[in-house]
Design an enzyme around this catalytic site. Structure first.
Site: not given
Lengths: 92, 573
Positions: B48, B110-111, B160, B471
């Site tokens: 993602e 959940f999630q 959802k 760097m």
């Protein structure tokens, strides 16, 4: 609410009473270098009226500009250093 | 009846969105179901974060809205770095995440994550959509907000059940939020600006990413030409001045050219255009442009006097403000002495690689990038990651337009380059897209070679490999007494083999005489190819300004003269 010291500023802010809009505003105050000393919140017709005492060493005009940039904010102004009326009275 | 998910796809189509980047999962599945019928191309990235960065690259390359999608919980949290990247660089992004069903919010389902609360600091605005009938209006607001004024990411978190519900009564939101349009600059402020310009003997333009955001490159060039103003740019402003501009002194700041930093110190008027006086550009702010009056042009009021007190603020749409200045520029002084000084600075103190005469020698990063700049097509787009290679690209490569140099400026996101190249290639299918990466950065998103292979994107990948976090190593050498800590990457995988595993062609070079052939092979190859360039291991980026120090205190072992010795003195007319 007491009189503001040189590092204290009283602000009056109106903003849309949306999900998270108060958190959003308080986050800006913290991140831009100010601590909340006292606050009073009222809601009327879907608009929050917030009177808030903040303290910080940075330029208050910059904080106002950053708050004003928030999409939900309708207006923000500095209040004079006098005993305030309550936020509820102000939006009445 | 239209569902919430279908309303989203319809809105995207209506606004001309053709491409979105994402990764499906539980709570966003209704939207993925609606995508089957939608006239939209979804690019399945392999992480993602890469989806968000690809949408960012798409937006930078095209000037259009970038769109990314993820599910709730880890899908949404993985987007965060990409969205912060877009926020810091003011890139227009629409972010859509699924959320657990409304009734489960706040139950540690959940999630479930409170992504709205987690992301307040990295979005221009965000919504938790609770009422499906408001969704069409929210989409309108979100797209307008992301793309107008100072652009930025707008995040929609949608449960959802809201995605699944039918729209029964599409509502216009009574509190529809409007962003005030920047007013044209008032005549009084404009007159004040002209007064400062007319009085200046050593004016200098300092432009940044705001120019690209406003598509105001031509307006900027018109002003520079009208006034004969020399120019410097921030990292994000590279390309603003166009090609072959004799008064363009290049990038200023921590790794800027000595020419640019010395001009900043010497100028008596600074025109800051679409800039935010970032610390990497200004160094110690109190000593930035110490002799100059400052005029600041920006679309965002909150940038005025944020870090540096300026003498004149011109708020407004940048293109219009620049046009107003160009049109009114009538009485400028003779600044030919200053122009000649800046030309000399450019000739003597900008970036010129010093080739090693030994053809068998190891490859020097700056020399390789100079050659790449000469050979690449003029219209090529280069995406960078973050680190030494990023600074060398900014120093040694030339760009005719800011949308040809895509670099993570504000956030400095290692792993930006490869997904950004994917986005840029989809935005410009016929353009040559080159990702210049480092061995550290590349491994942060190298799974996206799978995306390149899946969609047969002809992205050219170059890894400058010094087997170090270069760097960090450089700063440990210079500022931490050579105490090296966790910078060794000598156990990197064999990048050519890794590329081959993803089905990409690859080539590895390590000596100077292989450089031209390697670059030509890369461009001649049809399709994506990875060029693994093993470079000298301990080359530093010069000059460097120690963090917190003033730009006058550049450290540069190759400097011929000190800054002070070349500062021209003001003369009084």
């Amino acid at each position: 609410m007491s009189f503001a010291s040189t590092l204290e500023h009283r602000l009056l802010c109106q903003f849309q009473a949306e999900k998270g809009s108060l958190e959003r505003l308080l986050r800006v105050i913290r991140v831009r270098g100010f601590d909340v000393q006292k606050m009073e919140l009222a809601i009327k017709d879907g608009i929050y009226h917030l009177e808030i005492l903040v303290m910080g060493e940075r330029c208050i005009d910059n904080l106002q500009a950053h708050v004003q940039k928030l999409v939900e904010v309708i207006g923000i102004s500095k209040l004079p250093e006098v005993e305030p009326v309550t936020a509820l009275e102000r939006c009445a | 009846m239209t569902t919430g998910a279908q309303a989203i796809t319809a809105s995207l189509e209506k606004h001309g969105v053709t491409t979105l980047f994402g990764y499906p999962g539980g709570c966003i599945m209704p939207l993925y179901d609606a995508l089957i019928e939608a006239n939209l191309t979804h690019i399945l990235c392999r992480h993602e974060q890469a989806a968000a960065l690809a949408a960012d690259g798409y937006a930078r390359a095209s000037g259009k809205l970038g769109v990314c999608v993820a599910t709730s919980g880890p899908g949404a949290t993985n987007l965060v770095t990409g969205v912060a990247n877009a926020y810091m660089d003011s890139i227009p992004l629409l972010v859509i995440s699924g959320q657990v069903p409304s009734g489960l919010i706040g139950t540690d389902a959940f999630q479930e994550t409170d992504i709205l609360g987690m992301t307040f600091g990295i979005v221009k605005h965000s919504y938790l959509v609770e009422e499906v009938n408001e969704l069409p209006a929210i989409m309108e607001d979100a797209i307008r907000l992301a793309t107008s004024g100072r652009p930025g990411p707008v995040w929609l978190d949608i449960p959802k059940d809201v995605l699944l519900q039918p729209i029964t009564n599409s509502q216009s939101r009574s509190d529809t939020i409007s962003e005030p349009e920047p007013n044209p600059v008032d005549a009084e402020t404009l007159a004040q600006a002209f007064q400062l310009i007319n009085a200046a003997q050593r004016p200098l333009i300092y432009s940044g990413g705001g120019v690209m955001a406003a598509n105001a490159e031509q307006a900027l060039r018109n002003l520079a030409e009208a006034g004969g103003f020399p120019q410097v740019q921030t990292l994000k402003g590279i390309g603003n001045a166009g090609s072959d501009n004799g008064l363009d002194l290049g990038m200023l700041g921590m790794h800027g050219s000595r020419a640019a930093n010395e001009a900043i110190s010497a100028c008596d008027l600074l025109l800051g255009i679409g800039v935010r006086f970032d610390d990497r550009a200004t160094g110690k702010i109190a000593q930035f442009a110490p002799q100059a009056k400052i005029i600041h042009l920006d679309a965002d009021t909150s940038e005025f006097n944020k870090l540096k007190q300026v003498d004149c603020c011109l708020r407004g749409e940048l293109g219009h403000t620049l046009d107003s200045l160009s049109c009114g520029l009538t009485k400028t002084r003779d600044i030919s002495e200053w122009q000649a000084h800046c030309r000399t600075l450019k000739a003597t103190k900008s970036f010129h690689p010093t080739p090693d005469p030994d053809e068998q020698a190891a490859i020097d990063g700056p020399e390789f990038l100079s050659l790449l700049s000469q050979i690449k097509p003029a219209s090529a787009v280069v995406t960078c990651d973050v680190g030494q290679h990023q600074m060398w690209v900014a120093q040694y490569m030339h760009f005719g337009h800011p949308r040809q140099h895509l670099s993570s400026g504000g956030l400095g996101t290692m792993g930006f380059g490869l997904p950004a190249a994917i986005g840029a290639q989809l935005a410009k299918p016929d353009a040559c897209i080159i990702n210049v990466s480092g061995d550290g950065s590349f491994m942060m998103n190298m799974q996206e070679m799978a995306t390149i292979q899946r969609y047969k994107l002809p992205v050219k990948i170059i890894i400058l490999d010094n087997q170090r976090l270069g760097m960090v190593r450089q700063q440990q050498e210079l500022f931490y007494g050579e105490r090296y800590s966790e910078i060794d990457l000598s156990d990197n995988p064999e990048f050519s083999t890794v590329a081959a595993a993803f089905g990409l062609h690859a080539l590895c070079i390590e000596a100077r005489h292989q450089m031209r052939r390697g670059i030509e092979t890369l461009f001649a190859y049809r399709g994506s190819m990875l060029l693994h360039v093993k470079i000298k291991e301990n080359t530093n980026v010069w000059p460097i300004v120690k963090p917190g120090a003033s730009n006058q205190e550049m450290i540069d072992p190759f400097a011929v003269q000190s800054t002070a010795s070349t500062t021209i003195k003001p003369h009084h007319a």
